[in-house]
Enzyme design. Sequence first.
Site, PDB file in Angstrom:
ATOM      1  N   TRP A 341       0.771  -1.149  -0.027  1.00  0.00           N
ATOM      2  CA  TRP A 341      -0.029  -0.039  -0.041  1.00  0.00           C
ATOM      3  C   TRP A 341       0.807   1.253   0.045  1.00  0.00           C
ATOM      4  O   TRP A 341       0.282   2.317  -0.164  1.00  0.00           O
ATOM      5  CB  TRP A 341      -0.949   0.067   1.209  1.00  0.00           C
ATOM      6  CG  TRP A 341      -0.300   0.242   2.594  1.00  0.00           C
ATOM      7  CD1 TRP A 341       0.919  -0.217   3.042  1.00  0.00           C
ATOM      8  CD2 TRP A 341      -0.909   1.044   3.583  1.00  0.00           C
ATOM      9  NE1 TRP A 341       1.116  -0.106   4.257  1.00  0.00           N
ATOM     10  CE2 TRP A 341       0.129   1.108   4.755  1.00  0.00           C
ATOM     11  CE3 TRP A 341      -2.170   1.662   3.877  1.00  0.00           C
ATOM     12  CZ2 TRP A 341      -0.128   1.416   5.905  1.00  0.00           C
ATOM     13  CZ3 TRP A 341      -2.307   2.534   5.013  1.00  0.00           C
ATOM     14  CH2 TRP A 341      -1.230   2.344   5.966  1.00  0.00           C
ATOM     15  N   ASP A 342       2.028   1.066   0.356  1.00  0.00           N
ATOM     16  CA  ASP A 342       3.288   2.362   0.426  1.00  0.00           C
ATOM     17  C   ASP A 342       3.163   2.976  -1.079  1.00  0.00           C
ATOM     18  O   ASP A 342       3.156   4.094  -1.079  1.00  0.00           O
ATOM     19  CB  ASP A 342       4.545   1.586   0.389  1.00  0.00           C
ATOM     20  CG  ASP A 342       4.701   0.845   1.939  1.00  0.00           C
ATOM     21  OD1 ASP A 342       3.681   0.314   1.840  1.00  0.00           O
ATOM     22  OD2 ASP A 342       5.886   0.692   2.112  1.00  0.00           O
ATOM     23  N   GLU A 481       0.620  -2.944  12.519  1.00  0.00           N
ATOM     24  CA  GLU A 481       0.653  -4.449  12.391  1.00  0.00           C
ATOM     25  C   GLU A 481       1.278  -5.248  13.634  1.00  0.00           C
ATOM     26  O   GLU A 481       1.457  -6.188  13.736  1.00  0.00           O
ATOM     27  CB  GLU A 481       1.785  -4.583  11.279  1.00  0.00           C
ATOM     28  CG  GLU A 481       1.193  -4.194   9.885  1.00  0.00           C
ATOM     29  CD  GLU A 481       2.207  -4.617   8.847  1.00  0.00           C
ATOM     30  OE1 GLU A 481       3.534  -4.608   9.161  1.00  0.00           O
ATOM     31  OE2 GLU A 481       1.916  -4.305   7.778  1.00  0.00           O
TER      32      GLU A 481
HETATM   33  C1  BGC Z   1       4.786  -1.437   7.489  1.00  0.00           C
HETATM   34  C2  BGC Z   1       3.636  -1.529   6.558  1.00  0.00           C
HETATM   35  C3  BGC Z   1       4.382  -1.306   5.333  1.00  0.00           C
HETATM   36  C4  BGC Z   1       5.439  -2.206   4.969  1.00  0.00           C
HETATM   37  C5  BGC Z   1       6.314  -2.023   3.903  1.00  0.00           C
HETATM   38  C6  BGC Z   1       5.735  -2.446   7.433  1.00  0.00           C
HETATM   39  O1  BGC Z   1       6.839  -2.249   8.466  1.00  0.00           O
HETATM   40  O2  BGC Z   1       3.989  -1.962   8.793  1.00  0.00           O
HETATM   41  O3  BGC Z   1       2.641  -0.753   6.798  1.00  0.00           O
HETATM   42  O4  BGC Z   1       3.524  -1.274   4.092  1.00  0.00           O
HETATM   43  O5  BGC Z   1       6.306  -1.935   6.007  1.00  0.00           O
HETATM   44  O6  BGC Z   1       6.918  -0.709   3.828  1.00  0.00           O
END
Ligand code: BGC
Length: 727
Positions: A341-342, A481
């Site tokens: 989603w970045d 997360e």
């Molecule tokens: C973050 C996610 C992100 C991913 C890639 C993870 O540590 O919690 O939101 O999409 O890293 O950057």
Amino acid sequence: MNKRLWSIKEYPFQPEKLHYHETIFTIGNGYIGTRGSFEEGYDGDSPATFVHGLFNHAEGELAPELVNCPDWTHLNIWVDDTPFKLITKSPDPFHPPEGLVLGYERRLHMDIGVLRRTVLFRATTGNTVRIEFERFASLDNVHLMCQRIHVTAIDGTPKVTIQAVLDGNVTNQGVQHWGEMRAHQLSEKTIALTGVTNQAKYQLNIVSQLHVHHENKNIAYDFNEDTAFATSVIPLEKDGEVEFLKYSVITVDDVGDSPLESALHMLHEANNFDYELNSHKFVWQKYWETTDIQIEGDELAQVGIRFTTYQILIAAPVNGIDASIGAKTLSGYGYAGHVFWDTELFMMPPLTLTHPDLARNLLMYRYRRLDGARQKAQENGYEGAMFPWESTDTGLETTPIWTEPKPPDGRRIRIYTGEIEIHISSDIAYGILQYWRWTGDDKFMRDYGAEIVLDTAVFWGSRAEPTERGYEMTDVIGPDEYHEHVNNNVFTNRMAQWHLSEALNLLDWLKDNANDDYIRLVEQLDLSDERLNLWRDVIDKIVIPFDEEKQLHVQFEGFFDLEYIPVMKYSPRVGGIWDYLGHERALASQVLKQADVVMLMALLGEEVGSREVMLNNFHTYYERCDHGSSLSPAMHAWVAARLGLMDIATEMMEHAVLIDLEDNKGNVHQGIHGAASGGAWQMIVFGFCGLHIKDGQPVISPNLPEYWKSVTFSVRYHGKIHRFTAR
Ligand code: BGC
């Protein structure tokens, strides 16, 4: 132009920061990215060149990864017979070293996307040279990479040997992705490598020529199985000079019918360094004209925002390249090059608002992978399109289900995001609708965008669980997360609700403005009355946890029953709070990894609630946030600035804008934090400057940090450029 505000410098050489600088000095052009490793190599270095979309899943590996390609920058250099290496002092004080570095400076010129390095080097003979290196990946022809090495005799009459190398013996830190790799001579002066990846079977060609500007010019060619060399030996007179040029072209089997021939053709076209440099600079100038943000009153933030913007620009696939931007751009091995989603919520908005063609290309990447999203929905028992949390070239879910085992005890952690971090489908829809709103590109919407927004809405309709409380979404992971398997995450549910109502609006628009497409999509996606009524019902009744008494959103059900840990107590901290509390305790507490409810407030603004609710939400979650993800600080700065919480906004801004330059997360060696980079741009434009659309026109309502005098930036709205200065 103030060079200091447009470049990043390393002076003198800092061997202890080798990997940091390799990432920071990445160059690229929306097709390839090459880390800033030294041409001649260095003990323990980690050179890498990545080509957009070139993924491979090697046997025994957890997931596919972006493949490290042969290093086009590689050169071996000798002065007299001393190998040129960055040795800064003699290992043995009683013996002269094998060559000595007397001076060193390296600078990344962000205005023109060129990396330069100058080294003063004394050979064992005492002869001394100045070597000036220059490299860029052309933005004018993205397959072309150029290097210039200018050598001047400073003391004595040195003999200079340069060997341009194409070395096919490359791996991803030990993982072999290349099946075949063959070095060959393609034409009289051209050295070449052709490689095929061992699983996905991509064919890569890299061809190079060495040119020498000197009256004694001579070049010898040599080959072994997977390495090709072009070598030139030039004796210099006192104060003499010589210039070596290495041009390289990379093609993958997606270029025309005959990628090898087209590579050769492009290589023949390139024989004037200054001409290529000027064409490259010209495109950079156009890039910056609309993308640059000028901050008066804060030089650190100025360099910081140029750096983050530069990183987005070099990573954005140019038109026609069927790829998206991985979490670490094309600058390192982190996250294996996977797309999250970045892209749509962090990196794309600066492009949507300044270079919509680049944003459109990113959306086309998703469109072409709708089938993968449909497959994922089906496999999970849902309808419509459910985008993968981590995506590569295929469009299938590629999130690994385990972390890499941690030696020595071999423990590993189960990763659930690929199964239950489902908000990505709304995030992509948000990116599309934002693109449409800012560009007015109805054609894109009719032909491609609507199908994505609607089919992902179909997914939400089938995902929402009808219960006696309305509709729920249980067993998910929200943006935060640290909390897995939660029920009714506010971000996920509220974004799904927003998505469904936008889908209904879009259908109305199609009906009135593009009836053929309306009929086509209703039929193709089975948008029956029954289904649309279900969407309306979900919009009405979806559970959004809210504490009426305290007037704030509850991140997910039961959140406040968890242990409260005052996160601020453990500051300043580079790593996440996990390192301190341990995995299990952190998971069982109220500590959040990153903006979650706050992220929702950034995206939907006042739609989330009254000012009172927004303030309650912000204060509650800010003090519980670990910022364990680099995505977090910019979002907090954005929302704090909108709420007028300027001390917090300023502190978060300082953190966000220097995340990579100051290595605030301690992991820059793995690559640039792409989302943080795009987030920084948005934090300034949407947060501090308050850009929004009012009565069909973009307007600002600034709240700047106290010591910022002004911020100037441009955006495109419906094709027209608007320039703003916020004070
Ligand atoms: C973050 C996610 C992100 C991913 C890639 C993870 O540590 O919690 O939101 O999409 O890293 O950057």
